[in-house]
Scaffold this motif. Sequence first.
Motif, PDB file in Angstrom:
ATOM      1  N   ASN A 111       0.830  -1.196   0.000  1.00  0.00           N
ATOM      2  CA  ASN A 111       0.000   0.000   0.000  1.00  0.00           C
ATOM      3  C   ASN A 111       0.869   1.251   0.000  1.00  0.00           C
ATOM      4  OD1 ASN A 111      -1.983   1.865   0.292  1.00  0.00           O
ATOM      5  ND2 ASN A 111      -2.427   1.391   2.415  1.00  0.00           N
ATOM      6  N   GLU A 161      -9.199  -6.692  -0.094  1.00  0.00           N
ATOM      7  CA  GLU A 161      -9.039  -6.750   1.353  1.00  0.00           C
ATOM      8  C   GLU A 161      -7.687  -6.178   1.751  1.00  0.00           C
ATOM      9  OE1 GLU A 161     -11.774 -10.762   1.953  1.00  0.00           O
ATOM     10  OE2 GLU A 161      -9.694 -10.793   2.635  1.00  0.00           O
ATOM     11  N   SER A 162      -7.692  -5.383   2.812  1.00  0.00           N
ATOM     12  CA  SER A 162      -6.421  -4.898   3.355  1.00  0.00           C
ATOM     13  C   SER A 162      -5.852  -5.966   4.277  1.00  0.00           C
ATOM     14  CB  SER A 162      -6.636  -3.612   4.145  1.00  0.00           C
ATOM     15  OG  SER A 162      -7.145  -2.619   3.309  1.00  0.00           O
ATOM     16  N   THR A 164      -2.399  -6.491   7.065  1.00  0.00           N
ATOM     17  CA  THR A 164      -1.190  -5.938   7.674  1.00  0.00           C
ATOM     18  C   THR A 164      -0.242  -7.071   8.052  1.00  0.00           C
ATOM     19  OG1 THR A 164      -2.509  -4.124   8.549  1.00  0.00           O
ATOM     20  CG2 THR A 164      -0.337  -4.446   9.527  1.00  0.00           C
ATOM     21  N   GLU A 171       1.366  -2.490   5.401  1.00  0.00           N
ATOM     22  CA  GLU A 171      -0.016  -2.691   4.961  1.00  0.00           C
ATOM     23  C   GLU A 171      -0.060  -3.067   3.478  1.00  0.00           C
ATOM     24  OE1 GLU A 171      -4.002  -0.124   4.434  1.00  0.00           O
ATOM     25  OE2 GLU A 171      -3.035   0.119   6.387  1.00  0.00           O
ATOM     26  N   CYS A 173      -2.669  -4.386   0.106  1.00  0.00           N
ATOM     27  CA  CYS A 173      -4.025  -4.518  -0.426  1.00  0.00           C
ATOM     28  C   CYS A 173      -4.039  -5.782  -1.282  1.00  0.00           C
ATOM     29  CB  CYS A 173      -4.401  -3.297  -1.261  1.00  0.00           C
ATOM     30  SG  CYS A 173      -6.138  -3.344  -1.724  1.00  0.00           S
TER      31      CYS A 173
ATOM     32  N   GLU B 152      -9.555  -9.933  15.881  1.00  0.00           N
ATOM     33  CA  GLU B 152     -10.169  -9.276  14.720  1.00  0.00           C
ATOM     34  C   GLU B 152     -11.655  -9.142  15.034  1.00  0.00           C
ATOM     35  OE1 GLU B 152      -9.454 -11.196  10.933  1.00  0.00           O
ATOM     36  OE2 GLU B 152     -11.178 -10.159  10.048  1.00  0.00           O
ATOM     37  N   THR B 155     -14.914  -5.446  10.438  1.00  0.00           N
ATOM     38  CA  THR B 155     -14.416  -5.217   9.096  1.00  0.00           C
ATOM     39  C   THR B 155     -14.852  -3.815   8.685  1.00  0.00           C
ATOM     40  OG1 THR B 155     -14.560  -7.544   8.529  1.00  0.00           O
ATOM     41  CG2 THR B 155     -14.468  -5.990   6.702  1.00  0.00           C
ATOM     42  N   SER B 157     -15.435  -1.269   5.726  1.00  0.00           N
ATOM     43  CA  SER B 157     -15.681  -1.382   4.294  1.00  0.00           C
ATOM     44  C   SER B 157     -15.787  -0.001   3.674  1.00  0.00           C
ATOM     45  CB  SER B 157     -16.973  -2.159   4.056  1.00  0.00           C
ATOM     46  OG  SER B 157     -17.160  -2.372   2.677  1.00  0.00           O
ATOM     47  N   ARG B 161     -13.607  -2.143  -0.468  1.00  0.00           N
ATOM     48  CA  ARG B 161     -12.321  -2.658   0.018  1.00  0.00           C
ATOM     49  C   ARG B 161     -12.511  -2.947   1.500  1.00  0.00           C
ATOM     50  NH1 ARG B 161      -8.146   0.027   2.448  1.00  0.00           N
ATOM     51  NH2 ARG B 161      -9.129   2.009   1.903  1.00  0.00           N
ATOM     52  N   ASP B 162     -12.353  -4.178   1.870  1.00  0.00           N
ATOM     53  CA  ASP B 162     -12.593  -4.585   3.247  1.00  0.00           C
ATOM     54  C   ASP B 162     -11.284  -4.652   4.020  1.00  0.00           C
ATOM     55  OD1 ASP B 162     -15.254  -4.780   2.640  1.00  0.00           O
ATOM     56  OD2 ASP B 162     -15.202  -6.935   2.265  1.00  0.00           O
ATOM     57  N   THR B 163     -11.265  -3.991   5.151  1.00  0.00           N
ATOM     58  CA  THR B 163     -10.061  -3.960   5.970  1.00  0.00           C
ATOM     59  C   THR B 163     -10.384  -4.518   7.350  1.00  0.00           C
ATOM     60  OG1 THR B 163      -9.314  -1.979   4.819  1.00  0.00           O
ATOM     61  CG2 THR B 163      -8.289  -2.441   6.939  1.00  0.00           C
TER      62      THR B 163
END
Lengths: 304, 217
Positions: A111, A161-162, A164, A171, A173, B152, B155, B157, B161-163
């Motif tokens: 990223n 999805e990110s 780490t 980070e 992607c 976790e 999420t 969004s 893009r899901d983080t």
Amino acid sequence: MASFDHVSAARLKTHIDEVELPLRRSGAHAESAAEILRYGAFIGSEVHCHASLDRTMVRARRAINQLEEAGRSIRSGTTIIAASLTGSKGRFTRHWHAPPGGLWGTVILVNTLLPRFRNLLPQTVGVACCEAVRRYGVPATIRWINDVLVDERKIAGFLCESFTGERSGEEYCLLGFGINVNNEQFPHELRDSAASVSMVAGRSVDLTRFACDFLAALAFQVGLLHYHETRVLRQETEEHPHPLLLLWRELSDSIGRPVVYGFDVVARPQYRARTVEVTNDGGLRLRLEDGREIVEYSGEIRYL
Amino acid sequence: MTHEIDFDDIIAKYRSDPYKYIEVCAPHTGVVAFRVGKGAAVDAASGEWLHIPGTRLFEITRENNGKPIFSPIAGIVSELRADLEGRFVEAGEPLMTIRHPLKKKDIIENILKDVLYLFRAPEKAKYFFALDIQTRIDKKGARSVTIKPGDEILTMSLMKRDTPVYYAGEEGVIHSVYFEPGLSVAQGEPLIGICSAEKLPLIQKVITRVKAEWDNI
């Protein structure tokens, strides 16, 4: 069915030089095509092909962590492809059918984009896939944000999805792609809503060639994000309209349509509206029945 | 996280001034034109999706682009910098204050926010619980779900893009959930409130005490 032999970084580079660059030189970014492709050259810097995996997203995370454990970093653009997946899934709890014949994989990106440009990464895979599919005579379109459809049947879906790195905190992607290329058998529940390139084209497709077409187009679109970011930061151009969104608008049929919107539109549709435009930052402007408008930056639509 | 609460002090504070004061500032530089006066009643955004804007408070014009600013909350304009009408202001300049009357539920929430560990939104985005957490919530309810640092839990969004969002606070149960899966949460707003198991009785005491005291005001 055309077989999937092997995609390699060298093969992709040759494809970019011999196929993608000449194509782009006759397109909207003719003069800057070579520079844009250089910005995106890290896509496919390494390509790992597997006969079968559980999920390529899981494999990608494991590869990042394993390299970090060894004191190394994964190459940005590393691409993991599997001929078939045994545990593939879409967003939320959705199942994704991934038998041999399709193109299933994940591209790992470090990223490095500013947030306002990084937000457009999900559009890059949709645009790249739509362009690649159209090269086979298939009239694909994009449904906001990045589903690729043919005659309103889904031909491709993407996960962004990110992630780490556990050791480094770097980070990433992860761009996951699932494209129905030569696979023509779908589970019962998908028969009316899914299609493949070969079904529409009426012929099987060289899957390795298709993979190169897609990844080369992705190299261009991701390169365009970096190229444009650099130009904006150097004050050589305006931030808007973003050239990626101009391409997206040309390929999409999402505007001006009655739709149902939902964050998870399958499990929990939220409201009906008509799409008005895609804003300069990628949001979808929707007009409700009472004339009020909402701009959504996440979630999904389905056409009514 | 607060261990002891002086209920009398808190109740007295809210009893003497049962309002929340929201300062509205210039979002960017520009020339200000007010659309409401001091003492005006203003509304917050409304509609099922909060898509109907609140009362137009002022416009701020920069390079001929006028941007309307709407009220973020319902209440009365209690302070107004009328001297700035038609003048150029810098970003962040306070322009008015809105006095919002608090309800019993707001007061309980305010006190709880002092007592709970608040896990806040890292970015403006939509949020949903991680699958594992959601499954546990569906089975037993949020207040039965214990989380610890590194889990976790959510999420985030944004543009599909899901983080994954990892919890970084004290171990405890999910006492309060402040977000809805379909609605955007502004950066810094609380997403969930966490309480350690031994402090749950204190939380219940807060709720009971405020309910009883407030009814008597």
